[in-house]
Motif scaffolding. Structure first.
Motif, PDB file in Angstrom:
ATOM      1  N   LEU A 107     -65.645 -48.105  48.638  1.00 22.43           N
ATOM      2  CA  LEU A 107     -65.726 -49.210  47.675  1.00 22.43           C
ATOM      3  C   LEU A 107     -64.716 -50.306  48.004  1.00 22.43           C
ATOM      4  N   LYS A 108     -63.509 -49.898  48.384  1.00 20.93           N
ATOM      5  CA  LYS A 108     -62.443 -50.851  48.684  1.00 20.93           C
ATOM      6  C   LYS A 108     -62.775 -51.714  49.886  1.00 20.93           C
ATOM      7  N   SER A 109     -63.456 -51.102  50.873  1.00 19.95           N
ATOM      8  CA  SER A 109     -63.788 -51.824  52.092  1.00 19.95           C
ATOM      9  C   SER A 109     -64.931 -52.810  51.906  1.00 19.95           C
ATOM     10  N   GLY A 110     -65.693 -52.645  50.819  1.00 16.84           N
ATOM     11  CA  GLY A 110     -66.842 -53.509  50.580  1.00 16.84           C
ATOM     12  C   GLY A 110     -68.135 -52.954  51.136  1.00 16.84           C
ATOM     13  N   HIS A 111     -68.078 -51.770  51.760  1.00 18.92           N
ATOM     14  CA  HIS A 111     -69.321 -51.164  52.271  1.00 18.92           C
ATOM     15  C   HIS A 111     -70.262 -50.870  51.107  1.00 18.92           C
ATOM     16  N   ALA A 112     -69.721 -50.303  50.034  1.00 21.36           N
ATOM     17  CA  ALA A 112     -70.517 -50.058  48.821  1.00 21.36           C
ATOM     18  C   ALA A 112     -70.334 -51.225  47.866  1.00 21.36           C
ATOM     19  N   ALA A 113     -71.438 -51.641  47.242  1.00 19.44           N
ATOM     20  CA  ALA A 113     -71.375 -52.768  46.314  1.00 19.44           C
ATOM     21  C   ALA A 113     -70.755 -52.371  44.988  1.00 19.44           C
ATOM     22  N   GLY A 114     -70.903 -51.091  44.609  1.00 28.00           N
ATOM     23  CA  GLY A 114     -70.355 -50.674  43.325  1.00 28.00           C
ATOM     24  C   GLY A 114     -70.614 -49.206  43.060  1.00 28.00           C
ATOM     25  N   CYS A 115     -69.985 -48.732  42.006  1.00 30.20           N
ATOM     26  CA  CYS A 115     -70.114 -47.319  41.665  1.00 30.20           C
ATOM     27  C   CYS A 115     -69.959 -47.155  40.159  1.00 30.20           C
ATOM     28  N   ALA A 116     -70.745 -46.246  39.576  1.00 31.31           N
ATOM     29  CA  ALA A 116     -70.652 -45.929  38.155  1.00 31.31           C
ATOM     30  C   ALA A 116     -70.321 -44.450  38.013  1.00 31.31           C
ATOM     31  N   LEU A 117     -69.254 -44.140  37.297  1.00 31.02           N
ATOM     32  CA  LEU A 117     -68.775 -42.771  37.183  1.00 31.02           C
ATOM     33  C   LEU A 117     -68.561 -42.373  35.729  1.00 31.02           C
ATOM     34  N   ALA A 171     -70.553 -42.762  55.091  1.00 28.71           N
ATOM     35  CA  ALA A 171     -70.639 -43.719  56.199  1.00 28.71           C
ATOM     36  C   ALA A 171     -72.081 -43.936  56.656  1.00 28.71           C
ATOM     37  N   LYS A 172     -72.966 -43.012  56.338  1.00 23.75           N
ATOM     38  CA  LYS A 172     -74.369 -43.127  56.735  1.00 23.75           C
ATOM     39  C   LYS A 172     -75.158 -44.074  55.823  1.00 23.75           C
ATOM     40  N   THR A 173     -74.593 -44.423  54.685  1.00 22.95           N
ATOM     41  CA  THR A 173     -75.341 -45.206  53.700  1.00 22.95           C
ATOM     42  C   THR A 173     -75.428 -46.681  54.095  1.00 22.95           C
ATOM     43  N   LYS A 174     -76.377 -47.377  53.478  1.00 24.59           N
ATOM     44  CA  LYS A 174     -76.581 -48.797  53.733  1.00 24.59           C
ATOM     45  C   LYS A 174     -75.400 -49.618  53.198  1.00 24.59           C
ATOM     46  N   LYS A 175     -75.086 -50.694  53.871  1.00 23.02           N
ATOM     47  CA  LYS A 175     -74.079 -51.601  53.338  1.00 23.02           C
ATOM     48  C   LYS A 175     -74.644 -52.245  52.071  1.00 23.02           C
ATOM     49  N   GLY A 176     -73.849 -52.270  51.023  1.00 21.84           N
ATOM     50  CA  GLY A 176     -74.302 -52.812  49.750  1.00 21.84           C
ATOM     51  C   GLY A 176     -74.905 -51.776  48.826  1.00 21.84           C
ATOM     52  N   VAL A 177     -74.773 -50.506  49.170  1.00 24.29           N
ATOM     53  CA  VAL A 177     -75.334 -49.421  48.357  1.00 24.29           C
ATOM     54  C   VAL A 177     -74.554 -49.273  47.045  1.00 24.29           C
ATOM     55  N   TYR A 178     -75.219 -48.749  46.029  1.00 22.99           N
ATOM     56  CA  TYR A 178     -74.585 -48.426  44.752  1.00 22.99           C
ATOM     57  C   TYR A 178     -74.584 -46.899  44.565  1.00 22.99           C
ATOM     58  N   PHE A 179     -73.486 -46.369  44.043  1.00 25.61           N
ATOM     59  CA  PHE A 179     -73.371 -44.931  43.792  1.00 25.61           C
ATOM     60  C   PHE A 179     -73.226 -44.647  42.304  1.00 25.61           C
ATOM     61  N   ILE A 180     -73.785 -43.521  41.857  1.00 20.56           N
ATOM     62  CA  ILE A 180     -73.685 -43.116  40.448  1.00 20.56           C
ATOM     63  C   ILE A 180     -73.419 -41.615  40.382  1.00 20.56           C
ATOM     64  N   ASN A 181     -72.522 -41.226  39.477  1.00 24.89           N
ATOM     65  CA  ASN A 181     -72.277 -39.802  39.228  1.00 24.89           C
ATOM     66  C   ASN A 181     -72.096 -39.548  37.739  1.00 24.89           C
TER      67      ASN A 181
END
Length: 521
Positions: free
Chosen positions: A239-249, A213-223
């Motif tokens: 991701l579902k809410s649109g707060h994060a722009a995308g994620c790579a796992l 929740a602390k991250t910027k709106k539109g952030v991308y995550f990678i793991n």
């Protein structure tokens, strides 16, 4: 003649050093068809090296995992049989760093989604507008081997690289042209966040609902590190809410992850745990373990051992109590001193000096490093890892025993502060910690503990006790110490069970408590 069994489709060209040795016979095949006289076994992840399998090969001296993870090997069973277990932790560093970079670019440019669209017969150029990497703030959590290689590549793309790693020194950060920041600073300022830490008690669900929740709106995550570092439920909601722009796992808590709801989100790029799966990486790990086995057969030191090698019986009995004392001291120091380290100073006095203290020093280092780096640490590779981490260790002997039969003193020195520990081993009673950073103590290092620094004022100890009582937490023992009335003081409490992070935080928030750190041994 030494016999080596290579199974699980090990890259044959990587075993040249063994194939070219006239004293070594390399056999390729499964463990079910192998002779019981083999001396070494090379496996990947498919073969399960159980206690039963180890019993089938009474001559077995070494098991090599051509890769990093050894979940398929019963380490305890191997140790009991005197079988050395090794792995190849460095062979897939580049492949994992490159895969992370590929995932990052695929995520920003939406390459997998665009490719899928074309396969469906569509040509929707406007639907796949991506983002450039240039100028982005990339936050790396964990600057180990893989994180370091990734940082080098990101700088070439003119990104701003920030790093959260509690053990990163300013000097090393400067040499890598990265900025060391707090976790909160990384979360709030990064455009892209990628994790490269081992999965430990501290890093499990590190990317929790609260931290996401602390991250910027539109952030991308990678793991591409370990499943479980992200709270997958919280990540899904983010991701579902649109707060994060995308994620790579590339990794998941449970694998195979074909039914994981994350992989079905349109803004997720997923791969089946293939970060280390390159031709070069598989060749590198085969070469690595082959060289280790060849050196082992020729009496050389093995660098990447997972368990301890055997030590002559009589000397082992004498030195192991001090080895265990040193390892426990290292674990405590690593948990109370969470800054970057420049030097560790170790001194011995008393009966301990009658022995070769080299194994004791290695025990201290392995205990200190085991939760700080993204690989297995033991007495063999600890000095090498310490060197990689950029700190030195010095050993001296002293005549002063401080009233004890033997004494082990350790001082960890960082860039801005230091911490010291003094311990002893009492035959019949076991290891004791007798001084922590100048405060006189006397406790056995075991179980769940918390180390509290506070102001020496009336009521502080009572407030801590009341808080724990209200939470129905029983205190097993308590140590208190101060240097002068009204100044700095400490408490060291032990419990029947490990405290939760929430309880630890409540203790920190009490009036006149300066710090509180849980210690797990």
């Amino acid at each position: 003649m030494f016999q080596v069994l290579a199974t699980d489709s090990i890259a044959k060209e990587g075993l040249t050093v063994l194939e070219n040795d006239s004293n070594v016979s390399v056999i390729y095949g499964s463990v079910d068809e192998a002779p019981t006289t083999i001396d070494a076994l090379i496996v990947r992840s498919a073969t399960q090296v159980t206690a039963e399998l180890l019993a089938q090969f009474p001559s077995l001296k070494i098991v090599a995992r051509a890769g990093v993870g050894t979940d398929n090997i019963d380490i305890d069973a191997a140790s009991k049989r005197g079988v050395l277990v090794i792995n190849a932790p460095d062979g897939n560093t580049i492949s994992t760093a490159e895969h992370t970079f590929a995932m990052m670019m695929s995520l920003l440019r939406r390459i997998p989604q665009a490719n899928h669209s074309i396969l469906e017969g569509k040509w929707n150029r406007s639907s796949f507008k991506g983002s450039e990497l240039l100028g982005k703030v990339v936050g790396i959590i964990g600057l180990g081997r893989i994180g370091t290689e990734l940082a080098k590549r990101l700088k070439a793309f003119q990104t701003d690289v920030i790093v959260f790693d509690p053990f990163l020194t300013e000097e090393r950060a400067k040499s890598l042209h990265v900025q060391s920041v707090s976790l909160d600073a990384l979360l709030t300022t990064s455009d892209i966040i990628t994790v490269h830490t081992p999965l430990t008690k501290e890093t499990k669900n590190l990317l929790s609902k609260e931290n996401l929740a602390k991250t910027k709106k539109g952030v991308y995550f990678i793991n591409c590190a370990r499943g479980g570092i992200y709270d997958e439920e919280a990540l899904y909601d983010c991701l579902k809410s649109g707060h994060a722009a995308g994620c790579a796992l590339d990794v998941f808590i449970e694998e195979p992850a074909t039914n994981n709801k994350l992989v079905h989100l349109p803004n997720v790029v997923a791969t089946p745990h293939i970060a280390a799966s390159t031709t070069e990486a598989q060749l590198n790990v085969a070469v690595g373990v082959a060289q280790e086995i060849h050196g082992f057969f020729n009496g050389k030191t093995v660098k990447n051992a997972i368990n301890l090698p055997s030590v002559p019986g009589e000397e082992l009995q004498k030195i192991m109590p001090f080895h265990e004392l040193a390892k426990l001291s290292g674990q405590i120091l690593s948990q109370v001193f969470t800054s970057g380290v420049k030097e560790i100073r170790l001194s011995f006095s008393g009966t301990i000096t009658d022995h070769d203290t080299g194994l004791v020093t290695r025990g201290l280092l392995s205990g200190f490093l085991m939760q700080r780096v993204d690989r297995y640490v033991n007495d063999i590779n600890a000095p090498l890892i310490a060197k990689e981490q950029g700190f030195t260790i010095s050993e001296t002997s002293r005549s002063e025993t401080y009233g004890y039969e033997n004494c082990l003193q350790v001082e960890v020195i960082g860039e801005h502060d230091s911490f010291s520990l003094q311990s002893t081993y009492i035959p019949g009673y076991g290891p004791r910690i007798v001084n922590m950073n100048g405060y006189v103590t006397d406790f056995m290092p075991e179980g769940a503990m918390i180390y509290i620094e506070h102001v020496d004022k009336p009521g502080v100890i009572g407030n801590v006790g009341k808080l724990l009582g209200d939470l129905d937490i029983n205190i097993a023992s308590m140590q208190v110490g101060r240097k002068k009335a009204g100044g700095e003081a400490i408490m060291l409490l032990t419990f029947d069970h490990e405290l939760t992070k929430e309880t630890e935080m409540k203790i920190r928030q009490l009036k006149d408590v300066v710090s509180a750190k849980s210690l797990a041994l």
